[in-house]
Scaffold this motif. Sequence first.
Motif, short mmCIF file in Angstrom:
data_model
loop_
_atom_site.label_atom_id
_atom_site.label_comp_id
_atom_site.label_asym_id
_atom_site.label_seq_id
_atom_site.Cartn_x
_atom_site.Cartn_y
_atom_site.Cartn_z
N LEU A 348 0.81 -1.22 0.00
CA LEU A 348 0.00 0.00 0.00
C LEU A 348 0.84 1.27 0.00
CD1 LEU A 348 -2.83 -1.03 2.51
CD2 LEU A 348 -2.91 -0.96 0.02
N ASP A 349 2.08 1.19 0.48
CA ASP A 349 2.90 2.40 0.51
C ASP A 349 3.45 2.76 -0.86
OD1 ASP A 349 4.44 0.08 0.55
OD2 ASP A 349 6.15 1.09 1.47
N LEU A 350 3.36 1.82 -1.82
CA LEU A 350 3.84 2.08 -3.17
C LEU A 350 2.73 2.06 -4.21
CD1 LEU A 350 7.08 -0.13 -3.16
CD2 LEU A 350 6.93 2.34 -2.88
N PHE A 351 1.63 1.35 -3.92
CA PHE A 351 0.53 1.21 -4.87
C PHE A 351 -0.76 1.64 -4.16
CE2 PHE A 351 3.80 -1.89 -5.77
CZ PHE A 351 4.01 -1.74 -7.14
N ARG A 352 -1.12 2.91 -4.33
CA ARG A 352 -2.28 3.44 -3.61
C ARG A 352 -3.58 3.28 -4.40
NH1 ARG A 352 1.46 7.82 -3.07
NH2 ARG A 352 2.72 7.58 -1.18
N SER A 353 -3.48 3.09 -5.68
CA SER A 353 -4.68 2.89 -6.49
C SER A 353 -5.04 1.41 -6.53
CB SER A 353 -4.46 3.43 -7.91
OG SER A 353 -3.34 2.81 -8.51
N SER A 354 -6.28 1.11 -6.87
CA SER A 354 -6.76 -0.27 -6.89
C SER A 354 -6.86 -0.78 -8.33
CB SER A 354 -8.14 -0.35 -6.22
OG SER A 354 -9.05 0.52 -6.86
N PHE A 355 -7.11 -2.06 -8.45
CA PHE A 355 -7.26 -2.67 -9.77
C PHE A 355 -8.58 -2.21 -10.40
CE2 PHE A 355 -4.50 -5.76 -7.56
CZ PHE A 355 -3.43 -5.76 -8.44
N ASP A 356 -8.51 -1.89 -11.67
CA ASP A 356 -9.67 -1.39 -12.40
C ASP A 356 -10.13 -2.46 -13.40
OD1 ASP A 356 -11.46 -0.13 -14.15
OD2 ASP A 356 -10.46 1.81 -13.94
N PRO A 357 -11.35 -3.01 -13.21
CA PRO A 357 -11.83 -4.06 -14.12
C PRO A 357 -11.85 -3.61 -15.57
CG PRO A 357 -13.21 -3.94 -12.17
CD PRO A 357 -12.29 -2.77 -12.10
N ALA A 358 -12.13 -2.34 -15.85
CA ALA A 358 -12.19 -1.86 -17.23
C ALA A 358 -10.81 -1.90 -17.88
CB ALA A 358 -12.76 -0.44 -17.27
N ILE A 359 -9.79 -1.47 -17.13
CA ILE A 359 -8.42 -1.49 -17.66
C ILE A 359 -7.97 -2.93 -17.91
CG2 ILE A 359 -6.01 -0.97 -17.12
CD1 ILE A 359 -6.97 1.48 -15.61
N ILE A 360 -8.32 -3.81 -16.98
CA ILE A 360 -7.93 -5.21 -17.11
C ILE A 360 -8.62 -5.85 -18.32
CG2 ILE A 360 -7.96 -7.47 -15.99
CD1 ILE A 360 -7.84 -5.97 -13.30
N SER A 361 -9.89 -5.55 -18.49
CA SER A 361 -10.63 -6.12 -19.62
C SER A 361 -10.05 -5.68 -20.95
CB SER A 361 -12.11 -5.70 -19.54
OG SER A 361 -12.71 -6.21 -18.38
N GLN A 362 -9.62 -4.42 -21.04
CA GLN A 362 -8.99 -3.94 -22.27
C GLN A 362 -7.69 -4.68 -22.54
OE1 GLN A 362 -8.29 0.28 -22.33
NE2 GLN A 362 -7.22 0.23 -24.29
#
Length: 382
Positions: A348-362
């Motif tokens: 969490l100290d390096l990756f504050r954003s979460s996984f986005d299903p739309a980005i993954i689907s693309q």
Amino acid sequence: MSQTRNFEQELDQLQIEFRELKQLVLNLHDSRSNPVSTNKPSLDIRTKAHLSHSQLQPHDSQDSELHYAGRYASTEGTTVWTPQRRSIGQLLDLDSDKSAKIIGALGHKQRLDIMKAVLAKPMTGPELVELLQMGTTGQLYHHTKALTGADLLRQDERGGAYFVPAHRKLPLLLLLAASSDLLDTSDYLAMTELRSQASQLFNKADDNYDPHHLLYAVIANAVLEHKAGYCSRIDIFLHRDGSVTVSDNGRGIPIRELESTGRSIAQTVMTDMSAVRLRPSASHIAPGAVEGIDIPSVNAFSETLALEIRWDNRVYRQDYRYGIPQTELLTIGTTVETGTSLTFRPALDLFRSSFDPAIISQYIAELLEENPTLAIQVIANH
């Protein structure tokens, strides 16, 4: 024809056996006088390595003792360490400057290669240059001068063979034995260094990196298994706690233990950041970055990671935290399936954003165009 007996050699052997018998008696006395160790089975070095700190040190470390003895037999004769004991406090109070010089004398790779070669058998300078591919004797002389000055190496008169003094062989071999139990720490140091270079790896100046690059690296490995003809399906589960699971129906990472390290191939694949791989490994390169992200990289950047392997009708699991194993490779069930599942939560100290299903689907749509026979599905909030 009668044979002449070597009474001196027989006496030396009897003395060795007497010392060993004495050590056994001391160990038996210690076990009876120490109720903590009574009725406990003896443990080999590998088993001890996985015990908790509290199990290994039931008493104050300053009051504990290290008991050791050794025997090294070769064609040149036998070197014996009589049973000895040192208090832990005495070891911890060793002169740090002098200890660092000893370790430093052996800390250079070429010097260590020289010592290992000469421990195997005495060798001349030209033989060492050829064996270690040093190119010139000048380079060899630079290192042997330091080693001979430390009395770790000697040379026969008139430029003869280099050799290790008899009284130095056993300590050096024990240092190598201890190093073999610490080899995995070099992998963890490499992971720590990698985390400090995150800005180069992800091509960003701040500490909010895109977690999708880690996911893409894991998916790329499953796709590599598909291209090899062993994987037809990849399932991706996005969990509510911010973690993600990538599961494939490939062969599963091999779980057998390597004789050279005592660790499983699976753990080596998860932690070895060197260029040599035991299993082909795909990597993902973030746009503009100069290095690729592979499975050990994902492990290094994950606050938690769980590896699950379906192999040989069994299900195996091993847990990691920032790349360091928290458990052995455990058998947790049986199955008729094969494959590998990785569940990881980016730090969490390096990756504050979460996984986005739309980005993954693309991203998956692009993969399916290149691999039309591969099935991939994404399940969010599993």
